[in-house]
Structure formats: structure tokens, C-alpha cells
Write a protein that holds these residues in place. Sequence first.
Motif, PDB file in Angstrom:
ATOM      1  N   ARG A  22       5.219  -2.016  -1.777  1.00  0.00           N
ATOM      2  CA  ARG A  22       4.202  -1.475  -3.232  1.00  0.00           C
ATOM      3  C   ARG A  22       4.371  -0.130  -3.166  1.00  0.00           C
ATOM      4  NH1 ARG A  22       0.141  -3.285  -0.155  1.00  0.00           N
ATOM      5  NH2 ARG A  22      -0.430  -4.774  -1.564  1.00  0.00           N
ATOM      6  N   ARG A  26       3.125   2.057 -11.899  1.00  0.00           N
ATOM      7  CA  ARG A  26       2.280   1.632 -11.496  1.00  0.00           C
ATOM      8  C   ARG A  26       1.133   0.743 -12.580  1.00  0.00           C
ATOM      9  NH1 ARG A  26       0.991   6.581  -9.652  1.00  0.00           N
ATOM     10  NH2 ARG A  26       1.352   6.111  -8.069  1.00  0.00           N
ATOM     11  N   ASP A  68      -5.093  -7.895  -1.443  1.00  0.00           N
ATOM     12  CA  ASP A  68      -5.505  -7.069  -2.646  1.00  0.00           C
ATOM     13  C   ASP A  68      -6.749  -7.591  -3.529  1.00  0.00           C
ATOM     14  OD1 ASP A  68      -3.908  -5.278  -1.698  1.00  0.00           O
ATOM     15  OD2 ASP A  68      -2.025  -6.429  -3.164  1.00  0.00           O
TER      16      ASP A  68
END
Length: 509
Positions: A146, A153, A163
Amino acid sequence: MSIEQHIRKFAYPIAILFPWLLTPIAFLIADYLPDTNVQLLYLVMVVFISINVTVELAIINALSSFFAYSFFFAEPDGSILIHGPEDLFTILLFVFSSVIVGYIATKQKRNVQKIREREFMTDIELELLEELPKAQNTEEVIAAMRDALKPWRENCVLITDADNWVTHPMIRRLTNLRKTYLEELLKLRLTPEVIEKIPALEREHDVYFLYNSQQVIGLLRIATENIQYLPKDIFLLLLRQVNISLERTRLAADLEKEKTAKENELLRSALLSSVSHDFRTPLTTMIGATSTVIEFGEHLDKQQTRELLDTVLEEAQRLNRYTQNLLDMTRLGFGQLQLECDWVSVEEIMGVVKKRLRPLLIHNYLKEDIDPDLPPLYVHAALLEQAIFNVVDNAIKFSPVNESIDIHCSKEDDRMVITICDQGTGIPEEERQKVFERFHTAEKGDRRRSGSGLGLTICQGMIMAHGGSVSIHGNPKRLWDKTNPGCCVRIELPVTIAIEQQDIGKSEE
């Protein structure tokens, strides 16, 4: 919108109008410069546009520059038509300059851009490859992935059970049916046959799988075509490294579970062995005394009967202590040991230990050296007794026949020090820390090969629960003996707590 995007938006108007906006400056300096220098002024602008924009815009700018120069400075004035060879040469010079310079500049910019892309991706790749080996579990691997995706993003989404991925803009644009497919892929049970189909599933659903050999960890949806600094081959290589790390952490977790299960099994076996060993002697004594009273009670006088019953009571109390100590040791292993401390002197502790050791001192004997005027200890007496008993019992097992076990008690600064030394084969220096590990049994030294390997571990736990420490050293009195150098176990306990408690007790009185 960035400055570069603004420039691109107005690139064509700028390329066309900029030469005409430059003309007033050319008029100001035309009286002081030859006509050829005015042409150079426009040529410099063409070169500047060629370097900073595309070749296409540079050619448009070159044509606009020629027409501006022809209209204001070439004969006849006020006309953009070509009237002579020199005008044709000028326009060819502008166009040729813009094409050559623009091509060279564009090629150079592409090379610089490639270098920047490579440096950018190399930094991300090195950072990710540095973090992945440090990851201890699946969550840390996903966190490293991540972090590596942060620059993009807006154009990528990491889909995991933990998530809230459905709110991402890339997911909102999908139909409900495709979202359902993604949820089903997350729950997919992996088999060798399914793993072979993963590349086809990735192409079908436009996602990349994050998985180990047993389960899908997550899905990655990324628009590589919208990301300027993400060569697809490098991205796929990094994704493969992530999947390798996910498999590594799974194997490590399975190994840890197997190790824990094995240790638990060893612990159960060791505790069973310890319980059967410690309980057998008092039970045998109780059975023998009780059987004697039942079978020969009529032939025994009151004194003999009382002695047998006292023996039964003493052994029953001993069993009770063993049971309590066993429970305390179990709590010690789970960090739930509750210390029921009270004031007790070192002499009292050693008296109980010697009484328990009496049946074991068949071929050896104890030598005590207790300094006078030692302060009392505020400890859990049964646990301290058990800790000292474990050490002495261990020393007896490996001491030569007719040799002594030396116990010295003294006060050093704010510590009570109890040193137990034997004259056995000793413990090698490299093994002295390992003997405190659970189930560790040294091949040589003050450990019984058939023992459970818990004695010194339990001793250390009990002493540390009191804020003390246990360490192993060579016997300073036997440095000359290479065969039986001996061994000393040093137990340190704090006495400052006892002194403070003693002062509190006096003040309350």
C-alpha cells in the motif's frame, strides 16, 4: 490543474500568437539593428518554442513567425506574400531550425523523462524490496504494498476484506455485477488448478491477485495506462515479489503454529513426567503408612500409630505444596502468577529446602554459609523454596559422590545474593544462557539428560517474578580442575522492598 497542463491547453494559441506579440519589441530595436538581427530575434523564439514544446507546435510557430516578419519588416510592407528568394530562404530557415532543434530537444526530453521514470521506479522498487523481507505477517506485506502504491492512489485501489474499497472512485464506476464478481474473487478457495487459472481471471476481471498458495489475500485494480511513471514490466515484477513474500509469511506462520503445538505437547509431557515423579514418592509413603495402620493396627502401640499418621499428614501436606507449586508454575507460563508475599528469613527458607532435600542427599551433603544479620525478605516463600530446591536438586544429580553442595547467602548493596555451587562437570559458557530456555537440556553440565528441561526455566521465572535475576558462573574454587570445574548458580533478590515494607510496618505500629 498543473502548470504543464495549462501550457498544453493553450499551446496552439501561444504558438500562433506569440510571434505577433513579439513584434512590438522587434519594432523598438529595428532602428538600432540590421534586418538580419531582427530575423535572428524571431529565430531565437522559434528555437525556444522548439525546445519547450513539440515539433508540431514548433513548425506552426515557425510559420507564424515568418508571416509576422514578412508582414511588418519585409518588402512590400503590409503583405505576407513571398516576393523574393530571400523570403523563401527565411521561411525555410525558420522551418528547418524548428524541425531540427525540436527533434533534438524532443529526443533529449524523452531520454531525460525515461531516466527520471527509471530513477523514480528504482526508488520505489528498492524501498518495497527493503520492506518486504522485514514483514513478519500478511498485514505487514500488504501495508508495504500500500505504501508503494501511494504515488498512484487515484489510479489504483487495493481490495482486501479489511478495506472500505467500494468507495474508491475506480470502484464506483463499476456495475453492481462487477462489484459482486470482485467480492467472489476475494473469497475464492485456492487449489493448484485454480492457481493455474489466475492469469486468465486477472485478464477477465481486469485485476491483479495478491495471494499465497492457500488463499486470496487481496485484489489490485490499477489503471497502468494513466500512470506516467509505471512501466508495466517492473510493476508485474514487484507484484510477483509481493506474492512471494505473502507465501513466505504464510509458511513462517504455519511453522510457528507447528512449533507452538510441539512445545505445548512437550510441555504436557514434561509436566506429566514431573507430576508423576514428584507425586510418586509421597504417595508411596502414604500408601505404605496407611496399609501398615490398617493391617497391623492392633499390634501397634499409640506412639507407632501416631508416627505413621504424622508421616501420612506430612506427605499429604507435601503433595498439597506440590499441587500449589504446579498451579503457580502454570500461571507463571501464562503471566498470571499472583505473588502472596510475606516476611520470611533466609534461615527459614533454607530450613524448609534442607528438609525437602533430605531424601535426596544420599551420596552428597550440604554446606551452608549464611552471613549474620541478614534482613528478612518480602517474598512468596513457597515459590522461593521451589526455586532454590530446583537448583540444588539439579546440582545433586551431577555432583560426584561424597562431594558437597555449597550454599552461600549474603547481602550486596541492595540485593540478597544466594549462591549455590557444585563440584560437577559444569556447564560450558556457551550453554549457560540456553539452559534457561524451556525444554533445553545440555549434553554436558548440570542437567539430567532424561530431565524435562524445565527446572531452571521455572526457577528463573519464579525469581524474576520477585524482581530478581538468575545467572550461571563457573565455580571459582575449582578453576584448576578441567574434568569437574563445577558450576555456581547465582540468585539475586531485591531487599530494598523488604526494608521499605518493614519501615511502613513500624510506622503503623
